[in-house]
Enzyme design. Structure first.
Site, short mmCIF file in Angstrom:
data_model
loop_
_atom_site.label_atom_id
_atom_site.label_comp_id
_atom_site.label_asym_id
_atom_site.label_seq_id
_atom_site.Cartn_x
_atom_site.Cartn_y
_atom_site.Cartn_z
N TRP A 4 0.85 -1.21 0.00
CA TRP A 4 0.00 0.00 0.00
C TRP A 4 0.88 1.25 0.00
O TRP A 4 1.93 1.26 0.64
CB TRP A 4 -0.85 -0.03 1.27
CG TRP A 4 -1.37 1.30 1.72
CD1 TRP A 4 -0.70 2.23 2.46
CD2 TRP A 4 -2.67 1.84 1.46
NE1 TRP A 4 -1.52 3.33 2.68
CE2 TRP A 4 -2.72 3.11 2.08
CE3 TRP A 4 -3.79 1.38 0.77
CZ2 TRP A 4 -3.86 3.92 2.03
CZ3 TRP A 4 -4.92 2.19 0.73
CH2 TRP A 4 -4.95 3.44 1.35
N ASP B 184 0.39 9.15 1.30
CA ASP B 184 1.05 10.46 1.11
C ASP B 184 2.50 10.44 0.61
O ASP B 184 3.33 9.69 1.15
CB ASP B 184 1.14 11.22 2.44
CG ASP B 184 -0.13 11.19 3.24
OD1 ASP B 184 -1.11 10.59 2.78
OD2 ASP B 184 -0.13 11.76 4.33
N PHE C 90 4.64 8.27 10.33
CA PHE C 90 3.66 9.05 9.56
C PHE C 90 4.40 10.11 8.71
O PHE C 90 5.62 10.22 8.72
CB PHE C 90 2.65 9.69 10.51
CG PHE C 90 1.45 8.82 10.80
CD1 PHE C 90 1.52 7.44 10.64
CD2 PHE C 90 0.25 9.37 11.24
CE1 PHE C 90 0.41 6.63 10.91
CE2 PHE C 90 -0.86 8.57 11.50
CZ PHE C 90 -0.79 7.21 11.33
N ARG D 144 0.55 16.46 13.55
CA ARG D 144 1.36 15.64 12.63
C ARG D 144 1.75 16.34 11.33
O ARG D 144 1.30 17.41 11.00
CB ARG D 144 0.64 14.34 12.32
CG ARG D 144 -0.70 14.47 11.63
CD ARG D 144 -1.19 13.06 11.24
NE ARG D 144 -2.56 13.11 10.76
CZ ARG D 144 -3.62 12.98 11.54
NH1 ARG D 144 -3.49 12.80 12.84
NH2 ARG D 144 -4.83 13.03 11.02
C1 FRU Z 1 -2.95 11.83 5.34
C2 FRU Z 1 -2.46 11.13 6.60
C3 FRU Z 1 -1.44 11.97 7.33
C4 FRU Z 1 -0.69 10.93 8.11
C5 FRU Z 1 -0.66 9.79 7.15
C6 FRU Z 1 -0.71 8.44 7.79
O1 FRU Z 1 -3.35 10.94 4.35
O2 FRU Z 1 -3.56 10.84 7.44
O3 FRU Z 1 -1.98 12.98 8.12
O4 FRU Z 1 0.59 11.37 8.45
O5 FRU Z 1 -1.78 9.93 6.31
O6 FRU Z 1 -0.52 7.42 6.86
#
Ligand code: FRU
Length: 548
Positions: A123, A126, A182, A251
């Site tokens: 998968w 971002d 993340f 984040r």
């Molecule tokens: C956006 C998000 C970010 C996070 C990431 C986690 O798509 O939710 O805010 O860092 O994906 O995979």
């Protein structure tokens, strides 16, 4: 504290007592693992001396839908112990080899996008750490290497000389005790302000979020080999603001160098908007200000209006393509206009590249396209170059595919003259066999009614001049009396991107495969509709595959 340690110990003992175990000396490059979406996720751990323990969840199965792999470079020559809380028989099928299982089919799969970045297995979401460095673009990304659904967030990595032809590299950041990895970003610390490198070998520095069930914190990593391997900073986390904001949601740190103030800036999404932090060394961060109204994945950058270097404005974005335009003094962003939106559809969480030569502001966005059951899911959309343009509504962001995309095009059909819809449809019908297609054309209405374009029965453009809507969104051309609309369309195996009027508005979508039946016949290929319309400036091109 004692209670907590006891709890962890008991969980470990009980956990390991149940877990199946596999132990062997690592001789080869990859570990191949059988995966089925039908079985539950169970805990899978990797342990070896001198390598950080890795704990993820995976759907190992004796009846795999597909195989995934793990790069074993870091474990070479060591004894690797793998434990699995699920089926012992499934774990027994895991094996090391110098090749990835089914590698010969890789990039030849039926629904593998041909000019969009996808991962080999697993998968993606971002884009992270987007940066140009030493002749290469680096694209890191949210990645689950163990299956085609979101989990185990890890930073995947790919490099490219031109943002189109990508080579996937081993993942660079794996989950640890602070959480899963993340989103985040990267800068080149050319003066070694961080001290992570040397004057001779300055580092690339990365900021990312560690996500844990109790909180999200911001961490730093650095690379001394041009971004191929990353080292986590031992002083992590560098920002822990969840108590201040009374939220789990802090984040996606976005780093850049603020030239006018000679300091680093980190933009962070916190609770209900984006905060600004500053630093001199990329380690110690000071909170400065906050702008409400954004969610996830901040970006903030300057652009010259209509290319005029004396009129520079700053653009602040969130994950969903809404933005504000304003001023930025290195500590505070002051919005002067917004919210606006320049793209809709499948696109999400885009990020712009740092350090691109000639000051180009290039953005890449993620789309959650499912590729119909392939062993990979999600893709990056076409990289686009952003600019600020004066429009009849004021200054607005414009997004156009990067000029490098033209190198993939080879002409199939051209016509400047005005053609009636049935004639265009007939002319374009001859080129249906192509895998990737690019169509540029201008749709001209003669009545203020509606018209549009379908591809294989799927609506790409539905323009209603009575309501002034384009696919349901309000749209009025720059000349409000105009009856024309220019489209620039990129069709890949599983996705379609459409840019309107030279990038003033754009949208992206899943490519649907509609089955034709006698009751519901589907017209194959392009189908302009609208009655008394004509189409001009038609350019149809084949788009070359970036893989084959
Ligand atoms: C956006 C998000 C970010 C996070 C990431 C986690 O798509 O939710 O805010 O860092 O994906 O995979």
């Amino acid at each position: 504290m004692m209670k907590r340690i006891l709890f962890v110990l008991v969980t470990l003992v009980v956990g390991f007592a149940q877990a199946a175990e596999l132990s062997f000396k690592v001789k080869y490059k990859y570990l191949n693992l059988p995966i089925s979406q039908e079985v539950e996720r169970c805990r899978l751990t990797f342990q070896a001396k001198g390598v950080d323990d890795l704990s993820v969840v995976a759907r190992l199965s004796t009846e795999p839908d597909y195989w995934v792999f793990k790069d074993l470079t870091a474990y070479k020559g060591k004894t690797l112990t793998i434990t699995f809380d699920g089926s012992e028989e499934a774990l027994a099928q895991v094996y090391q080899a110098d090749t990835i299982r089914d590698a010969q089919k890789m990039y030849h799969e039926k629904y593998r996008p041909q000019f969009h970045f996808t991962t080999r297995r697993g998968w993606i979401n971002d884009p992270n750490g987007c940066i140009w460095h030493d002749g290469l673009y680096h694209l890191y990304y949210q990645h689950n290497p163990f299956e085609r659904e979101w989990e185990n967030m890890t930073w995947g990595h790919a490099t490219s000389p031109d943002l189109l032809h990508w080579t996937e590299q081993p993942p660079v950041l794996h989950p640890d005790s602070l959480g899963t990895m993340f989103s985040g970003s990267a800068v080149f610390d050319k003066d070694n302000t961080s001290g992570f490198g040397t004057k001779k070998n300055p580092p690339l520095v990365f900021a990312y979020t560690a996500d844990r069930s109790d909180k999200e914190t911001q961490c730093i990593a650095y690379s001394l080999d041009g971004g191929m391997t990353l080292h986590k900073y031992e002083g992590n986390p560098v920002i822990d603001s969840h108590e201040k904001w009374q939220t789990h949601d802090t984040r996606d740190p976005r780093l850049f160098w603020y030239e006018a103030g000679q300091h680093w800036v980190l933009v962070l999404n916190e609770r209900n908007g984006h905060s600004i932090y500053t630093s001199d060394d990329l380690r110690d961060w000071t909170y400065q200000s906050h702008v409400n109204g954004f969610w996830e994945c901040p970006d903030l950058f300057p652009l010259a209006v209509d290319g005029n270097p004396n009129d520079v404005r700053w653009v602040m974005l969130g994950a969903s393509y809404t933005y504000m335009i304003g001023r930025f003094d290195g500590k505070v962003f002051t919005p002067e206009s917004g919210k606006h939106r320049f793209s809709t559809g499948a696109i999400y969480a885009a990020q712009t590249f740092n350090n691109v030569p000639e000051g180009r502001r290039i953005q890449i966005g993620w789309a959650n396209i499912d590729h119909r059951g392939m062993p990979f899911r999600g893709q990056m959309l076409l990289p686009t170059e952003l600019s600020l343009r004066t429009t009849k509504e004021g200054v607005r962001l414009v997004s156009k595919p990067i000029k490098e995309v033209e190198t993939l095009l080879s002409p199939l059909y051209n016509s400047e003259s005005a053609l009636k819809e049935q004639d265009v449809n007939k002319a374009l019908h001859a080129y249906l066999k192509q895998d990737g297609l690019h169509l540029r054309a201008t749709l001209n209405l003669t009545y203020a009614t509606s018209a549009g374009l379908k591809f294989d029965g799927q609506t790409l453009i539905d323009y209603d001049l009575n309501r002034n809507t384009l696919n349901g969104q309000f749209y009025s051309p720059q000349d409000p009396t105009s009856l024309s609309l220019t489209m620039d369309i990129y069709i890949d195996r599983t996705s379609i991107e459409v840019f309107i009027d030279d990038g003033l508005y754009s949208f992206s979508m899943d490519r649907k495969r509609t089955i034709s039946t006698p009751q519901r016949p589907v017209t194959k290929g392009f189908e302009f509709w609208g009655g008394d319309i004509n189409v001009t400036d038609i350019q149809l091109d084949a788009i070359e595959s970036c893989w084959l």
